[in-house]
Design a protein around this motif. Structure first.
Motif, mmCIF file in Angstrom:
data_model
loop_
_atom_site.group_PDB
_atom_site.id
_atom_site.type_symbol
_atom_site.label_atom_id
_atom_site.label_comp_id
_atom_site.label_asym_id
_atom_site.label_seq_id
_atom_site.Cartn_x
_atom_site.Cartn_y
_atom_site.Cartn_z
ATOM 1 N N PHE A 128 0.836 -1.202 0.000
ATOM 2 C CA PHE A 128 0.000 0.000 0.000
ATOM 3 C C PHE A 128 0.866 1.246 0.000
ATOM 4 O O PHE A 128 2.038 1.211 0.394
ATOM 5 N N GLY A 129 0.291 2.340 -0.449
ATOM 6 C CA GLY A 129 0.962 3.634 -0.433
ATOM 7 C C GLY A 129 -0.051 4.722 -0.155
ATOM 8 O O GLY A 129 -0.986 4.908 -0.940
ATOM 9 N N LEU A 130 0.104 5.425 0.948
ATOM 10 C CA LEU A 130 -0.875 6.430 1.362
ATOM 11 C C LEU A 130 -0.356 7.858 1.224
ATOM 12 O O LEU A 130 -1.111 8.805 1.428
ATOM 13 N N GLY A 131 0.927 8.006 0.931
ATOM 14 C CA GLY A 131 1.473 9.341 0.714
ATOM 15 C C GLY A 131 1.607 10.181 1.955
ATOM 16 O O GLY A 131 1.656 11.410 1.867
ATOM 17 N N ARG A 132 1.663 9.555 3.122
ATOM 18 C CA ARG A 132 1.845 10.299 4.359
ATOM 19 C C ARG A 132 2.503 9.395 5.401
ATOM 20 O O ARG A 132 2.606 8.189 5.212
ATOM 21 N N ARG A 133 2.920 9.982 6.521
ATOM 22 C CA ARG A 133 3.580 9.223 7.579
ATOM 23 C C ARG A 133 2.790 9.332 8.881
ATOM 24 O O ARG A 133 2.017 10.271 9.079
ATOM 25 N N PHE A 134 3.040 8.365 9.769
ATOM 26 C CA PHE A 134 2.261 8.223 10.985
ATOM 27 C C PHE A 134 3.171 8.068 12.199
ATOM 28 O O PHE A 134 4.257 7.486 12.093
ATOM 29 N N GLY A 135 2.702 8.561 13.335
ATOM 30 C CA GLY A 135 3.457 8.388 14.570
ATOM 31 C C GLY A 135 3.456 6.959 15.048
ATOM 32 O O GLY A 135 4.374 6.513 15.741
ATOM 33 N N ALA A 136 2.427 6.204 14.684
ATOM 34 C CA ALA A 136 2.340 4.787 15.041
ATOM 35 C C ALA A 136 1.589 4.044 13.955
ATOM 36 O O ALA A 136 0.585 4.529 13.431
ATOM 37 N N VAL A 137 2.097 2.889 13.616
ATOM 38 C CA VAL A 137 1.399 1.949 12.739
ATOM 39 C C VAL A 137 1.080 0.731 13.586
ATOM 40 O O VAL A 137 1.977 0.146 14.210
ATOM 41 N N VAL A 138 -0.193 0.354 13.630
ATOM 42 C CA VAL A 138 -0.652 -0.716 14.515
ATOM 43 C C VAL A 138 -1.192 -1.877 13.676
ATOM 44 O O VAL A 138 -1.997 -1.668 12.763
ATOM 45 N N LEU A 139 -0.750 -3.067 14.014
ATOM 46 C CA LEU A 139 -1.300 -4.294 13.423
ATOM 47 C C LEU A 139 -1.659 -5.207 14.591
ATOM 48 O O LEU A 139 -0.838 -5.973 15.085
ATOM 49 N N GLY A 140 -2.898 -5.077 15.059
ATOM 50 C CA GLY A 140 -3.323 -5.810 16.250
ATOM 51 C C GLY A 140 -4.072 -7.078 15.930
ATOM 52 O O GLY A 140 -4.077 -7.571 14.800
ATOM 53 N N THR A 141 -4.716 -7.627 16.954
ATOM 54 C CA THR A 141 -5.548 -8.824 16.842
ATOM 55 C C THR A 141 -4.782 -9.978 16.217
ATOM 56 O O THR A 141 -5.352 -10.817 15.523
ATOM 57 N N THR A 142 -3.467 -10.023 16.434
ATOM 58 C CA THR A 142 -2.566 -11.051 15.886
ATOM 59 C C THR A 142 -2.763 -11.236 14.389
ATOM 60 O O THR A 142 -2.549 -12.321 13.848
ATOM 61 N N SER A 143 -3.133 -10.149 13.677
ATOM 62 C CA SER A 143 -3.436 -10.253 12.246
ATOM 63 C C SER A 143 -2.201 -10.473 11.390
ATOM 64 O O SER A 143 -2.322 -10.807 10.203
ATOM 65 N N ILE A 144 -0.999 -10.306 11.942
ATOM 66 C CA ILE A 144 0.221 -10.632 11.209
ATOM 67 C C ILE A 144 0.179 -12.073 10.728
ATOM 68 O O ILE A 144 0.715 -12.418 9.674
ATOM 69 N N SER A 145 -0.505 -12.939 11.481
ATOM 70 C CA SER A 145 -0.561 -14.354 11.131
ATOM 71 C C SER A 145 -1.425 -14.628 9.911
ATOM 72 O O SER A 145 -1.423 -15.739 9.384
ATOM 73 N N LEU A 146 -2.177 -13.623 9.436
ATOM 74 C CA LEU A 146 -2.976 -13.797 8.227
ATOM 75 C C LEU A 146 -2.127 -13.736 6.974
ATOM 76 O O LEU A 146 -2.554 -14.186 5.908
ATOM 77 N N LEU A 147 -0.927 -13.169 7.069
ATOM 78 C CA LEU A 147 -0.064 -13.026 5.905
ATOM 79 C C LEU A 147 0.862 -14.233 5.761
ATOM 80 O O LEU A 147 1.534 -14.623 6.712
ATOM 81 N N PRO A 148 0.957 -14.813 4.568
ATOM 82 C CA PRO A 148 1.946 -15.877 4.350
ATOM 83 C C PRO A 148 3.358 -15.305 4.390
ATOM 84 O O PRO A 148 3.550 -14.088 4.233
ATOM 85 N N PRO A 149 4.362 -16.148 4.613
ATOM 86 C CA PRO A 149 5.744 -15.647 4.731
ATOM 87 C C PRO A 149 6.174 -14.769 3.573
ATOM 88 O O PRO A 149 6.862 -13.759 3.772
ATOM 89 N N GLY A 150 5.761 -15.110 2.357
ATOM 90 C CA GLY A 150 6.193 -14.334 1.202
ATOM 91 C C GLY A 150 5.621 -12.939 1.135
ATOM 92 O O GLY A 150 6.154 -12.079 0.422
ATOM 93 N N ALA A 151 4.543 -12.676 1.872
ATOM 94 C CA ALA A 151 3.906 -11.355 1.856
ATOM 95 C C ALA A 151 4.402 -10.452 2.978
ATOM 96 O O ALA A 151 4.221 -9.230 2.911
ATOM 97 N N ARG A 152 5.017 -11.035 4.008
ATOM 98 C CA ARG A 152 5.405 -10.215 5.156
ATOM 99 C C ARG A 152 6.512 -9.207 4.843
ATOM 100 O O ARG A 152 6.481 -8.088 5.384
ATOM 101 N N PRO A 153 7.501 -9.518 3.973
ATOM 102 C CA PRO A 153 8.480 -8.471 3.637
ATOM 103 C C PRO A 153 7.829 -7.221 3.047
ATOM 104 O O PRO A 153 8.280 -6.100 3.308
ATOM 105 N N GLY A 154 6.766 -7.399 2.260
ATOM 106 C CA GLY A 154 6.069 -6.236 1.718
ATOM 107 C C GLY A 154 5.427 -5.409 2.817
ATOM 108 O O GLY A 154 5.442 -4.178 2.770
ATOM 109 N N LEU A 155 4.850 -6.080 3.821
ATOM 110 C CA LEU A 155 4.291 -5.366 4.971
ATOM 111 C C LEU A 155 5.365 -4.550 5.666
ATOM 112 O O LEU A 155 5.174 -3.353 5.943
#
Length: 275
Positions: A128-155
């Motif tokens: 994704f690209g939003l064109g701005r920056r944030f003081g915090a980026v949050v990925l809660g609810t253990t949602s990191i586990s929804l991404l396969p290994p090959g997609a996590r570097p993009g995250l």
């Protein structure tokens, strides 16, 4: 005739054990769906708001981090609304149009002071690209586990590109303890915000990279269709996640256990992107 199958994603992951028995008992009335699709999203929304421990830990961390917040895998707003309650500007990103629709409905009913500070975005959290920056980026609810290994570097790359100087990446993962009950299958009763009670059946073998979670009404109606929501989720131990973050150019500043019980032990990680 077997249960109706709404989600093609489920075709290759037949249910087994207690979940299969429950579906068989329902017969033709069972409507299988993914927990994150149109039929399953209301079930996820109902149950996701009943676990307050992670929310408290994230709010504590955010109070130390000024600036706008990017809420990844925001869903129907389980974390988005508490973040807005801090008076913050929040961008809520999710890939599911159904989840974003639920969030928009909730925002439409919210006071203008909250609604005006939230920007829902439908996008892939690994690209994704939003064109701005944030003081915090949050990925809660253990949602990191929804991404396969090959997609996590993009995250990890996208988060780096969106963090303001001094900002933090806050994310949770789940540790699964196979010794908690000594079996591959566990079941608990979970009450949703609506007051409905669900059988939450999980199947996971020690060492496996995924676990299957199925939500079935504990007291289904005597007649009519019954939604059975299931999904397959990755298992990503905290140690492996720390290694991936460090390889991606982050320094993990803290690991905080999130109170809980049973075979699950959530962990909150706070990471800083190194220049």
């Amino acid at each position: 005739m077997g249960a109706m199958l709404l989600s093609p994603a489920l075709a290759g992951t037949p249910l087994t054990g207690r979940a299969a028995e429950a579906v068989a008992a329902l017969g033709d009335r069972a409507v299988l769906c993914d927990l994150y699709d149109e039929a399953g999203a209301p079930v996820y929304h109902d149950i996701a708001g009943t676990t307050p421990h992670e929310v408290r830990e994230l709010l504590t961390a955010l109070r130390r981090l000024p600036g706008p917040v990017l809420d990844l895998a925001a869903g129907s707003g389980r974390l988005t609304f508490p973040f807005l309650g801090l008076g913050r500007e929040v961008t809520a990103l999710d890939l599911s149009g159904d989840m974003i629709g639920l969030l928009r409905d909730r925002l439409a009913a919210a006071p203008p002071s909250l609604r005006e500070r939230c920007t829902p975005v439908r996008a892939d959290m690994s690209d994704f690209g939003l064109g701005r920056r944030f003081g915090a980026v949050v990925l809660g609810t253990t949602s990191i586990s929804l991404l396969p290994p090959g997609a996590r570097p993009g995250l990890y790359r996208c988060v780096r590109e969106h963090l303001a100087p001094g900002g933090r990446f806050l994310l949770t993962t789940v540790e699964v303890d196979p010794a908690a009950d000594g079996t591959d299958e566990s079941e608990i009763l979970a009450e949703g915000c609506s007051g409905r009670t669900y059988r939450m059946i999980e199947r996971w073998s020690a060492g496996a990279g995924t676990r299957t979670v199925t939500m079935i009404p504990a007291d289904p109606p005597a007649e009519g269709p019954v939604t059975v929501a299931t999904t397959t989720i990755g298992v990503l131990p905290a140690a492996r996640l720390v290694a991936e973050l460090e390889q991606a150019g982050y320094a993990v500043r803290s690991l905080t256990p999130v109170p809980g019980g049973g075979r699950h032990h959530d962990v909150l990680l706070e990471a800083e992107a190194l220049s």
